[in-house]
Write a protein that holds these residues in place. Sequence first.
Motif, mmCIF file in Angstrom:
data_model
loop_
_atom_site.group_PDB
_atom_site.id
_atom_site.type_symbol
_atom_site.label_atom_id
_atom_site.label_comp_id
_atom_site.label_asym_id
_atom_site.label_seq_id
_atom_site.Cartn_x
_atom_site.Cartn_y
_atom_site.Cartn_z
ATOM 1 N N SER A 159 0.624 -1.245 -0.150
ATOM 2 C CA SER A 159 -0.101 -0.133 -0.103
ATOM 3 C C SER A 159 0.811 1.355 0.013
ATOM 4 O O SER A 159 0.258 2.325 -0.128
ATOM 5 C CB SER A 159 -0.814 -0.065 1.308
ATOM 6 O OG SER A 159 -0.326 -0.064 2.328
ATOM 7 N N GLY B 54 -4.781 5.934 -1.133
ATOM 8 C CA GLY B 54 -3.381 5.436 -1.336
ATOM 9 C C GLY B 54 -3.177 5.155 -3.044
ATOM 10 O O GLY B 54 -2.058 4.601 -3.180
ATOM 11 N N ILE C 243 -0.340 11.757 -2.591
ATOM 12 C CA ILE C 243 -0.564 11.020 -1.328
ATOM 13 C C ILE C 243 0.213 11.448 -0.263
ATOM 14 O O ILE C 243 -0.185 11.629 1.034
ATOM 15 C CB ILE C 243 -0.107 9.532 -1.221
ATOM 16 C CG1 ILE C 243 -0.899 9.028 -2.775
ATOM 17 C CG2 ILE C 243 -0.237 8.477 -0.484
ATOM 18 C CD1 ILE C 243 -0.426 7.662 -3.346
HETATM 19 P P1 AP5 Z 1 6.518 -6.002 5.472
HETATM 20 O O1 AP5 Z 1 8.221 -5.744 5.156
HETATM 21 O O2 AP5 Z 1 6.144 -5.044 6.650
HETATM 22 O O3 AP5 Z 1 5.639 -6.084 4.417
HETATM 23 P P2 AP5 Z 1 4.306 -5.676 3.926
HETATM 24 O O4 AP5 Z 1 3.262 -4.859 5.060
HETATM 25 O O5 AP5 Z 1 3.861 -6.685 3.304
HETATM 26 O O6 AP5 Z 1 4.447 -4.333 3.254
HETATM 27 P P3 AP5 Z 1 5.336 -4.069 2.124
HETATM 28 O O7 AP5 Z 1 6.863 -3.902 2.484
HETATM 29 O O8 AP5 Z 1 5.177 -5.239 0.976
HETATM 30 O O9 AP5 Z 1 4.620 -3.069 1.528
HETATM 31 P P4 AP5 Z 1 4.570 -1.415 1.823
HETATM 32 O O10 AP5 Z 1 3.199 -0.948 2.219
HETATM 33 O O11 AP5 Z 1 5.690 -0.969 2.807
HETATM 34 O O12 AP5 Z 1 4.661 -0.768 0.527
HETATM 35 P P5 AP5 Z 1 6.045 -0.052 -0.220
HETATM 36 O O13 AP5 Z 1 6.271 1.304 -0.016
HETATM 37 O O14 AP5 Z 1 7.069 -0.849 -0.286
HETATM 38 O O15 AP5 Z 1 6.394 -7.581 6.279
HETATM 39 C C1 AP5 Z 1 6.915 -8.637 5.683
HETATM 40 C C2 AP5 Z 1 6.472 -10.002 6.554
HETATM 41 O O16 AP5 Z 1 7.357 -9.885 7.823
HETATM 42 C C3 AP5 Z 1 5.067 -10.085 6.756
HETATM 43 O O17 AP5 Z 1 4.395 -10.665 5.948
HETATM 44 C C4 AP5 Z 1 5.229 -10.815 8.212
HETATM 45 O O18 AP5 Z 1 5.414 -12.246 8.064
HETATM 46 C C5 AP5 Z 1 6.578 -10.043 8.985
HETATM 47 N N1 AP5 Z 1 6.042 -9.057 9.868
HETATM 48 C C6 AP5 Z 1 6.352 -7.914 9.683
HETATM 49 N N2 AP5 Z 1 5.911 -7.007 10.839
HETATM 50 C C7 AP5 Z 1 5.277 -8.064 11.485
HETATM 51 C C8 AP5 Z 1 4.609 -7.715 12.762
HETATM 52 N N3 AP5 Z 1 4.200 -6.421 13.095
HETATM 53 N N4 AP5 Z 1 3.848 -8.628 13.094
HETATM 54 C C9 AP5 Z 1 4.135 -10.059 12.574
HETATM 55 N N5 AP5 Z 1 4.695 -10.302 11.394
HETATM 56 C C10 AP5 Z 1 5.281 -9.198 10.861
HETATM 57 O O19 AP5 Z 1 5.292 -0.054 -1.864
HETATM 58 C C11 AP5 Z 1 5.344 -1.353 -2.573
HETATM 59 C C12 AP5 Z 1 5.599 -1.102 -3.991
HETATM 60 O O20 AP5 Z 1 4.824 -0.119 -4.560
HETATM 61 C C13 AP5 Z 1 7.088 -0.620 -4.116
HETATM 62 O O21 AP5 Z 1 7.512 -1.050 -5.286
HETATM 63 C C14 AP5 Z 1 6.721 0.970 -4.426
HETATM 64 O O22 AP5 Z 1 7.669 1.556 -5.278
HETATM 65 C C15 AP5 Z 1 5.364 1.096 -4.979
HETATM 66 N N6 AP5 Z 1 4.554 2.067 -4.786
HETATM 67 C C16 AP5 Z 1 4.468 2.590 -3.804
HETATM 68 N N7 AP5 Z 1 3.504 3.686 -3.448
HETATM 69 C C17 AP5 Z 1 2.985 3.724 -5.002
HETATM 70 C C18 AP5 Z 1 2.032 4.292 -5.815
HETATM 71 N N8 AP5 Z 1 1.489 5.457 -5.159
HETATM 72 N N9 AP5 Z 1 1.989 4.150 -7.074
HETATM 73 C C19 AP5 Z 1 2.466 3.305 -7.615
HETATM 74 N N10 AP5 Z 1 3.456 2.195 -7.056
HETATM 75 C C20 AP5 Z 1 3.686 2.657 -5.674
#
Ligand code: AP5
Length: 190
Positions: free
Chosen positions: A12, A172, A179
């Motif tokens: 997100s 988002g 955003i």
């Molecule tokens: P974690 O690393 O936290 O992954 P996530 O929540 O799945 O989030 P992401 O990093 O995949 O996405 P994000 O929202 O940060 O988006 P991003 O900015 O990177 O967790 C990984 C794992 O660890 C979990 O599944 C779990 O197993 C474990 N874990 C972590 N915390 C935990 C907890 N509290 N408890 C238990 N387990 C835990 O953006 C994504 C992509 O989209 C990027 O390539 C970016 O360039 C692109 N992008 C961003 N914004 C836009 C936009 N506006 N338009 C187009 N593209 C965009």
Amino acid sequence: MRNIVIFGAPGSGKGTQSDKMIAKYGLKHISTGDVLRNEIKNGTELGKTAKEFIDNGQLIPDELMIDILASVYDSFGKEHGGVIFDGFPRTIPQAEALKKMLAERGHKVAAMIELDVPEEELMKRLLLRGQQSGRSDDNEETIKKRLGVYHHQTSPLIEWYKQEGIHNHIDGLGELERIFADVCTVIENI
Ligand code: AP5
């Protein structure tokens, strides 16, 4: 003190918007996903446990996450201007533990920011990131599991934070700078 929970489904934009908040406001940052990936890279016991959960799209048990969170938070000292919590909390027990941990230090969460993005866009973003970065949980099967976990275990926190009176919804989907402008409006109203 601007303690902020940045919240949303996988993909997100939590990490992307966190980077911009750090640059603009000098906030500290805890990404529990980054902490766990670092442990995996360093081959620690925690990393070995975490890898199995992460590669299966599941959450790491709450007790482990809560201990990690408190120790990282304390590493910032007492006089910081605020911390961004990115990827934490992900369950109601984690939200309760965060509230308690902060209250014990005379602190609180000032705002929760929910980045709301449709599921097909999340899938598109994460598959693209997987191709570019090789992140092991960015494949279609694991992404589907992560989205399921988000809906069942994490999204109830939206209601929980509404009841706390600090929930802020942001669309988002769309241009990064629009955003971020919405994020800044929330932060500057704290
Ligand atoms: P974690 O690393 O936290 O992954 P996530 O929540 O799945 O989030 P992401 O990093 O995949 O996405 P994000 O929202 O940060 O988006 P991003 O900015 O990177 O967790 C990984 C794992 O660890 C979990 O599944 C779990 O197993 C474990 N874990 C972590 N915390 C935990 C907890 N509290 N408890 C238990 N387990 C835990 O953006 C994504 C992509 O989209 C990027 O390539 C970016 O360039 C692109 N992008 C961003 N914004 C836009 C936009 N506006 N338009 C187009 N593209 C965009």
